[in-house]
Design a protein around this motif. Sequence first.
Motif, PDB file in Angstrom:
ATOM      1  N   VAL A  99     -60.497  17.838  49.984  1.00  0.00           N
ATOM      2  CA  VAL A  99     -59.779  18.292  51.175  1.00  0.00           C
ATOM      3  C   VAL A  99     -58.314  17.955  50.984  1.00  0.00           C
ATOM      4  O   VAL A  99     -57.980  17.020  50.243  1.00  0.00           O
ATOM      5  CB  VAL A  99     -60.317  17.621  52.458  1.00  0.00           C
ATOM      6  N   PRO A 100     -57.397  18.665  51.630  1.00  0.00           N
ATOM      7  CA  PRO A 100     -55.971  18.406  51.430  1.00  0.00           C
ATOM      8  C   PRO A 100     -55.578  16.990  51.839  1.00  0.00           C
ATOM      9  O   PRO A 100     -55.781  16.577  52.977  1.00  0.00           O
ATOM     10  CB  PRO A 100     -55.304  19.453  52.343  1.00  0.00           C
ATOM     11  N   LYS A 101     -55.030  16.238  50.903  1.00  0.00           N
ATOM     12  CA  LYS A 101     -54.581  14.876  51.170  1.00  0.00           C
ATOM     13  C   LYS A 101     -53.201  14.594  50.590  1.00  0.00           C
ATOM     14  O   LYS A 101     -52.672  13.500  50.765  1.00  0.00           O
ATOM     15  CB  LYS A 101     -55.574  13.865  50.570  1.00  0.00           C
ATOM     16  N   VAL A 102     -52.639  15.555  49.889  1.00  0.00           N
ATOM     17  CA  VAL A 102     -51.423  15.321  49.118  1.00  0.00           C
ATOM     18  C   VAL A 102     -50.359  16.333  49.531  1.00  0.00           C
ATOM     19  O   VAL A 102     -50.671  17.506  49.749  1.00  0.00           O
ATOM     20  CB  VAL A 102     -51.712  15.439  47.605  1.00  0.00           C
ATOM     21  N   ASN A 103     -49.120  15.884  49.623  1.00  0.00           N
ATOM     22  CA  ASN A 103     -48.024  16.802  49.903  1.00  0.00           C
ATOM     23  C   ASN A 103     -47.001  16.768  48.766  1.00  0.00           C
ATOM     24  O   ASN A 103     -47.159  16.035  47.782  1.00  0.00           O
ATOM     25  CB  ASN A 103     -47.357  16.478  51.243  1.00  0.00           C
ATOM     26  N   ASN A 104     -45.951  17.555  48.908  1.00  0.00           N
ATOM     27  CA  ASN A 104     -44.946  17.669  47.843  1.00  0.00           C
ATOM     28  C   ASN A 104     -44.290  16.345  47.524  1.00  0.00           C
ATOM     29  O   ASN A 104     -43.985  16.041  46.363  1.00  0.00           O
ATOM     30  CB  ASN A 104     -43.871  18.680  48.253  1.00  0.00           C
ATOM     31  N   ALA A 105     -44.037  15.530  48.551  1.00  0.00           N
ATOM     32  CA  ALA A 105     -43.353  14.259  48.338  1.00  0.00           C
ATOM     33  C   ALA A 105     -44.167  13.326  47.442  1.00  0.00           C
ATOM     34  O   ALA A 105     -43.612  12.633  46.582  1.00  0.00           O
ATOM     35  CB  ALA A 105     -43.065  13.591  49.680  1.00  0.00           C
ATOM     36  N   VAL A 106     -45.486  13.329  47.645  1.00  0.00           N
ATOM     37  CA  VAL A 106     -46.351  12.478  46.811  1.00  0.00           C
ATOM     38  C   VAL A 106     -46.296  12.927  45.357  1.00  0.00           C
ATOM     39  O   VAL A 106     -46.177  12.112  44.436  1.00  0.00           O
ATOM     40  CB  VAL A 106     -47.795  12.505  47.340  1.00  0.00           C
ATOM     41  N   VAL A 107     -46.379  14.236  45.147  1.00  0.00           N
ATOM     42  CA  VAL A 107     -46.330  14.763  43.785  1.00  0.00           C
ATOM     43  C   VAL A 107     -45.004  14.405  43.118  1.00  0.00           C
ATOM     44  O   VAL A 107     -44.966  13.965  41.967  1.00  0.00           O
ATOM     45  CB  VAL A 107     -46.530  16.294  43.795  1.00  0.00           C
ATOM     46  N   SER A 108     -43.910  14.591  43.839  1.00  0.00           N
ATOM     47  CA  SER A 108     -42.593  14.278  43.290  1.00  0.00           C
ATOM     48  C   SER A 108     -42.471  12.807  42.936  1.00  0.00           C
ATOM     49  O   SER A 108     -41.916  12.449  41.895  1.00  0.00           O
ATOM     50  CB  SER A 108     -41.511  14.680  44.302  1.00  0.00           C
ATOM     51  N   THR A 109     -43.017  11.929  43.799  1.00  0.00           N
ATOM     52  CA  THR A 109     -42.964  10.491  43.536  1.00  0.00           C
ATOM     53  C   THR A 109     -43.742  10.135  42.274  1.00  0.00           C
ATOM     54  O   THR A 109     -43.276   9.350  41.435  1.00  0.00           O
ATOM     55  CB  THR A 109     -43.527   9.714  44.740  1.00  0.00           C
ATOM     56  N   ILE A 160     -44.505  12.074  39.716  1.00  0.00           N
ATOM     57  CA  ILE A 160     -43.827  12.599  38.528  1.00  0.00           C
ATOM     58  C   ILE A 160     -42.625  11.738  38.181  1.00  0.00           C
ATOM     59  O   ILE A 160     -42.362  11.451  37.006  1.00  0.00           O
ATOM     60  CB  ILE A 160     -43.411  14.058  38.760  1.00  0.00           C
ATOM     61  N   SER A 161     -41.904  11.291  39.212  1.00  0.00           N
ATOM     62  CA  SER A 161     -40.749  10.431  38.978  1.00  0.00           C
ATOM     63  C   SER A 161     -41.164   9.100  38.357  1.00  0.00           C
ATOM     64  O   SER A 161     -40.481   8.580  37.473  1.00  0.00           O
ATOM     65  CB  SER A 161     -40.013  10.200  40.299  1.00  0.00           C
ATOM     66  N   ARG A 162     -42.280   8.544  38.817  1.00  0.00           N
ATOM     67  CA  ARG A 162     -42.762   7.278  38.255  1.00  0.00           C
ATOM     68  C   ARG A 162     -43.189   7.453  36.793  1.00  0.00           C
ATOM     69  O   ARG A 162     -43.011   6.556  35.978  1.00  0.00           O
ATOM     70  CB  ARG A 162     -43.943   6.760  39.077  1.00  0.00           C
ATOM     71  N   GLY A 200     -36.792  14.264  39.217  1.00  0.00           N
ATOM     72  CA  GLY A 200     -37.590  13.571  38.227  1.00  0.00           C
ATOM     73  C   GLY A 200     -36.726  12.984  37.145  1.00  0.00           C
ATOM     74  O   GLY A 200     -35.546  13.254  37.028  1.00  0.00           O
ATOM     75  N   ALA A 201     -37.327  12.120  36.331  1.00  0.00           N
ATOM     76  CA  ALA A 201     -36.566  11.503  35.247  1.00  0.00           C
ATOM     77  C   ALA A 201     -36.253  12.545  34.184  1.00  0.00           C
ATOM     78  O   ALA A 201     -37.103  13.356  33.823  1.00  0.00           O
ATOM     79  CB  ALA A 201     -37.381  10.363  34.633  1.00  0.00           C
ATOM     80  N   PRO A 202     -35.069  12.570  33.653  1.00  0.00           N
ATOM     81  CA  PRO A 202     -34.702  13.580  32.658  1.00  0.00           C
ATOM     82  C   PRO A 202     -35.487  13.401  31.374  1.00  0.00           C
ATOM     83  O   PRO A 202     -35.709  12.294  30.914  1.00  0.00           O
ATOM     84  CB  PRO A 202     -33.204  13.335  32.445  1.00  0.00           C
ATOM     85  N   GLY A 203     -35.944  14.521  30.834  1.00  0.00           N
ATOM     86  CA  GLY A 203     -36.613  14.476  29.535  1.00  0.00           C
ATOM     87  C   GLY A 203     -38.114  14.528  29.599  1.00  0.00           C
ATOM     88  O   GLY A 203     -38.763  14.923  28.643  1.00  0.00           O
ATOM     89  N   TYR A 204     -38.712  14.104  30.741  1.00  0.00           N
ATOM     90  CA  TYR A 204     -40.171  14.024  30.783  1.00  0.00           C
ATOM     91  C   TYR A 204     -40.833  15.383  30.691  1.00  0.00           C
ATOM     92  O   TYR A 204     -41.950  15.503  30.251  1.00  0.00           O
ATOM     93  CB  TYR A 204     -40.622  13.326  32.068  1.00  0.00           C
ATOM     94  N   GLU A 205     -40.139  16.435  31.136  1.00  0.00           N
ATOM     95  CA  GLU A 205     -40.764  17.756  31.155  1.00  0.00           C
ATOM     96  C   GLU A 205     -41.109  18.271  29.760  1.00  0.00           C
ATOM     97  O   GLU A 205     -41.922  19.161  29.624  1.00  0.00           O
ATOM     98  CB  GLU A 205     -39.853  18.766  31.874  1.00  0.00           C
ATOM     99  N   PHE A 206     -40.524  17.692  28.747  1.00  0.00           N
ATOM    100  CA  PHE A 206     -40.777  18.160  27.385  1.00  0.00           C
ATOM    101  C   PHE A 206     -42.065  17.578  26.802  1.00  0.00           C
ATOM    102  O   PHE A 206     -42.432  17.900  25.690  1.00  0.00           O
ATOM    103  CB  PHE A 206     -39.603  17.800  26.483  1.00  0.00           C
ATOM    104  N   HIS A 207     -42.760  16.708  27.574  1.00  0.00           N
ATOM    105  CA  HIS A 207     -43.942  16.046  27.025  1.00  0.00           C
ATOM    106  C   HIS A 207     -45.240  16.439  27.728  1.00  0.00           C
ATOM    107  O   HIS A 207     -46.301  15.994  27.316  1.00  0.00           O
ATOM    108  CB  HIS A 207     -43.769  14.524  27.114  1.00  0.00           C
TER     109      HIS A 207
END
Length: 478
Positions: free
Chosen positions: A116-126, A128-130, A199-206
């Motif tokens: 069931v929906p439990k997650v929003n955009n802010a959680v995902v962004s957090t 990914i940033s971590r 997000g932290a720079p560079g992570y998208e390449f991995h």
Amino acid sequence: MDALLTSFLSLSDSPSIHTSFDRLIQSTVSDSDQNRLIQRTLRLGTVLLEAGNRSARRCSSVHNAVVWPLSPDLTVKIFSMLDTQSVCYVAATCSFFQKCAMDPLCFANIDLATLVPKVNNAVVSTMISRAGDALRSIRLGVLPAIPAAPFFSSQPLVYSIRNANDASGYSWNDKRSRQGKESSILTRSCLNSLSGNGGAPGYEFHLRRLHLYNIERMDNASLLTSLSACPNLLDLEIVGLHVELRHTLESVSRNCPLIERLVFESSKTGRDDGLKFPTCNEFVLNCPNITTLALKGFKLHDYKARMLVKGLRKLKHLDLSTSYSFTGAFLKNVSGNGGGDNLEVMILRDCVHLKESEVERFIAAVLAGEFRLLRYLDISNREGLACEGDWNTRCYNASFIPIPQLLEQRPDFCLVVEFPKGSYMDTDQMTGSDVSLPSPSSSSHTFDGSSTSDGSYNSDHGSGGYVIDEENSDYLLS
């Protein structure tokens, strides 16, 4: 202040404190002064309580760090093996565990898929940033009701999005309403952090693996934006998104040249007919490493399917279940300098236009020595196989398959043929003792033996290497 606090804390006689405070209140003349005194006392008590709790947590953290048998780096390694929800639970245990759980390695494989929906955009962004540079996989969205067996992946794959209820007790309509009314909602921008937005720079390449389930608001443009930040993606799974097959394959072709596994289930079964020949050609040329391809619920004519199967030379696992339009003729001439040489598994389950005659030709090709690596074939169909010349006449019998000969030549071959009427062949490994032949009393419509094409199964009719039937005339006009 320290001396005063020390003297105050040295008092152990609780009744004397109560008596002293009562005298202090009685000595105050006005009610307003009494109320102010009481409020200051409550605030001071709250401050002392918070200070005590904070110090207790700090001491417990130091104690845990001392008695915990593992070093911090080994603790982080173990935490990184947990799922995302468990990591969050661990972080709430104590300050020591929280510090270890905040390491980027603990969020390398983000799994926020729920029933069931439990997650929003802010959680995902957090999350990914971590993860930062350590990010390797993302699994996100609302899971379908009943999980199916994984399709050649270490991650579970759920196929159907059309089940009315699930074990959680929520209907699919309930989930839709919850997504609209609560803050736990994912929008089309839920993966914007992959583009470096927050997000932290560079992570998208991995990023190597991206699995998305039933994110209703995600469209073609938002998926393209996400895939453009994933040049090293190896595994893409899309279930129930309102995105088109043509746009998705174009995005993958342009942005994910290393991809090895693509699983895509349409949210509108049988209505997505936008795939064109140039898109197939671009996909085959730009993504040569595909070993697993699952396209479920799409309109896919034979010449398009043949282009994909023959062009993807490393293809091992193919699943076109619940897809429309193709008859099975696409399997002609794919074995021999093409993707068919490496096919190990082929699933054509519930393909409404799949013809009995084409299946018969394919089995004959297997007996003739083609598709030597094929070990699993599923042609089960709830509607039965289509008979030659009349779509309304269906075959519910597998008697046209020469079982003894197939057993003799390919003893390790597993054939799954399940029909709703009559008996069917056993789905287990085909051996001499566990094959269930159709019974004489089975209700069925069998193929009369006629054929619409001459020559061998592996022959190619027409020029250019692809057969264009009348039903595929749209390609000739495009």
